[in-house]
Write an enzyme that holds these catalytic residues in place. Structure first.
Site, PDB file in Angstrom:
ATOM      1  N   HIS A   1       0.873  -1.177   0.000  1.00  0.00           N
ATOM      2  CA  HIS A   1       0.000   0.000   0.000  1.00  0.00           C
ATOM      3  C   HIS A   1       0.906   1.222   0.000  1.00  0.00           C
ATOM      4  O   HIS A   1       1.774   1.349   0.859  1.00  0.00           O
ATOM      5  CB  HIS A   1      -0.896  -0.012   1.243  1.00  0.00           C
ATOM      6  CG  HIS A   1      -1.796   1.171   1.307  1.00  0.00           C
ATOM      7  ND1 HIS A   1      -3.060   1.176   0.762  1.00  0.00           N
ATOM      8  CD2 HIS A   1      -1.595   2.412   1.829  1.00  0.00           C
ATOM      9  CE1 HIS A   1      -3.612   2.356   0.952  1.00  0.00           C
ATOM     10  NE2 HIS A   1      -2.744   3.131   1.605  1.00  0.00           N
ATOM     11  N   CYS A   2       0.709   2.121  -0.962  1.00  0.00           N
ATOM     12  CA  CYS A   2       1.635   3.252  -1.103  1.00  0.00           C
ATOM     13  C   CYS A   2       0.925   4.574  -0.836  1.00  0.00           C
ATOM     14  O   CYS A   2       0.071   4.983  -1.619  1.00  0.00           O
ATOM     15  CB  CYS A   2       2.243   3.265  -2.501  1.00  0.00           C
ATOM     16  SG  CYS A   2       3.529   4.508  -2.658  1.00  0.00           S
ATOM     17  N   PRO A   3       1.231   5.276   0.262  1.00  0.00           N
ATOM     18  CA  PRO A   3       0.596   6.564   0.524  1.00  0.00           C
ATOM     19  C   PRO A   3       1.015   7.650  -0.456  1.00  0.00           C
ATOM     20  O   PRO A   3       0.293   8.609  -0.672  1.00  0.00           O
ATOM     21  CB  PRO A   3       1.050   6.903   1.950  1.00  0.00           C
ATOM     22  CG  PRO A   3       2.267   6.084   2.171  1.00  0.00           C
ATOM     23  CD  PRO A   3       2.177   4.877   1.311  1.00  0.00           C
TER      24      PRO A   3
END
Ligand SMILES: [Zn+2]
Ligand SMILES: [Zn+2]
Length: 372
Positions: A173-175
């Site tokens: 998951h990449c902010p």
């Protein structure tokens, strides 16, 4: 004499009742989460994305100033000026193209497959009892059934607790790219984005360092503020090249060994792939749980994790799975914005050696458990 009546069934349902009961076992596409992560994201989830866009664009005023002042007005080299402009803005355009693909494309809908949705005509996707209870699909395994989405999931699919959905071949998951997961359909664009930003940073740092070196040697030939811009560009370019570049190199390694980030950083995920353990002579669950392993067994799993690459089918085929194409001019989209992985994202060829190594790991775990 009264006619003999055969006894009827204890319970009977009319056809209408059966239809109404079946209609309750309907999985609607919205709940099955093709796009469940898209709505209702708090605004602050997008702040890191704004920072990403800002950091890519921020050096450009200084960069244009250096190019005009140094290459046009000082060195009188219009050809170099145009070449530097074309190279840097092509890389910037490619980086934004892959960023837009990451933002706009679903990372990998785990359920239901899009082809089946097309046939549903907005009535909701039905997964009948017969299909849900298919004997050849063992949904009791956490690998094959997501208890949070309450839906089947395929190989390498994981549930993201932030997006609250399953993602096909989830990488992480990449902010920084819109608080989204990187999965089967966006991974090549993500790696493309990292590589473009790295090349851009290296290019700007090298050209700015060269101009700075010239300014030190010819202090009276340049304007007084130019070295400040050159120093800033060289420094920030170097920092970006090191940080983003190290991520890019890490992902090139992951592609070469056919691992996702999750698979690489979580050694105990290997336990889910172990063959069935013998029934007796140990106290482990089947498959074993991380919490029940002794320190020695944990070390054995960590050591094995560094050697067992379950999906590694040779570096060339690994690269083809991510950046290969089967359409005419497919290379162009790969070069432009990274494209999408080949395959359906649900099943993957396995490394033939891994089964043997997993069997050895299972034996070692049982052996050290019985020695405890
Ligand atoms: Zn899920
Ligand atoms: Zn996510």
């Amino acid at each position: 004499m009264a006619p003999h009546r055969s006894p009827g069934p204890l319970l009977s349902f009319s056809e209408r009742e059966i239809l109404s009961a079946e209609s309750t076992i309907v999985f609607h596409p919205q709940t099955l989460s093709n796009d469940v992560d898209t709505p209702h994201k708090p605004w602050y989830h997008y702040l890191p994305l704004c920072a990403t866009v800002f950091l890519i664009l921020a050096p450009h005023p200084s960069w244009l100033y250096v190019l005009v002042d140094f290459h046009l007005q000082t060195l009188h080299q219009p050809a170099f000026f145009v070449a530097h402009l074309i190279i840097t803005y092509t890389l910037t355009f490619m980086a934004f193209s892959s960023l837009i693909v990451i933002l706009a494309r679903d990372p990998g809908p785990a359920n239901p497959p899009p082809s089946r949705l097309e046939g549903a005509e907005g009535e909701g996707e039905e997964i009948g009892l017969t299909e849900a209870l298919m004997p050849d699909r063992d949904f009791s395994s956490p690998e094959k059934w997501c208890r949070k989405c309450w839906a089947p999931r395929s190989e390498r699919t994981h549930h993201c607790s932030i997006c609250n959905r399953c993602v096909m071949k989830m990488d992480h998951h990449c902010p920084w790219v819109g608080a989204k997961c990187i999965g089967h359909r966006t991974y090549p664009a993500f790696v493309h984005f990292l590589c473009c930003v790295t090349f851009l940073a290296i290019y700007i740092a090298v050209v700015a360092s060269n101009a700075l070196w010239f300014a030190f040697q010819n202090p009276f030939a340049v304007h007084e503020f130019i070295p400040v811009h050159e120093l800033g560009l060289a420094f920030t370019g170097g920092i970006f090249a090191l940080t983003v570049g190290s991520f890019a190199v890490y992902h090139l390694y992951l592609i070469s060994t056919n691992q996702t980030t999750l698979e690489n950083i979580a050694p105990f995920m290997l336990l889910r792939h172990l063959p069935p353990l013998p029934r007796d002579g140990h106290s482990l669950s089947d498959p074993p749980l991380e919490a029940e392993l002794s320190p020695v067994q944990r070390r054995i799993v960590r050591d094995a994790h560094g050697q067992i690459f379950i999906y590694d089918v040779g570096w060339k085929r690994n690269w083809v799975q991510v950046f290969g194409w089967n359409r005419k001019l497919g290379w162009f989209t790969r070069l432009w914005y990274g494209g999408a992985c080949l395959g359906d994202g649900k099943s993957f060829p396995r490394n033939p050696r891994s089964e043997e190594m997993l069997a050895k790991l299972a034996n070692d775990l049982v052996k050290f458990d019985s020695d405890r």
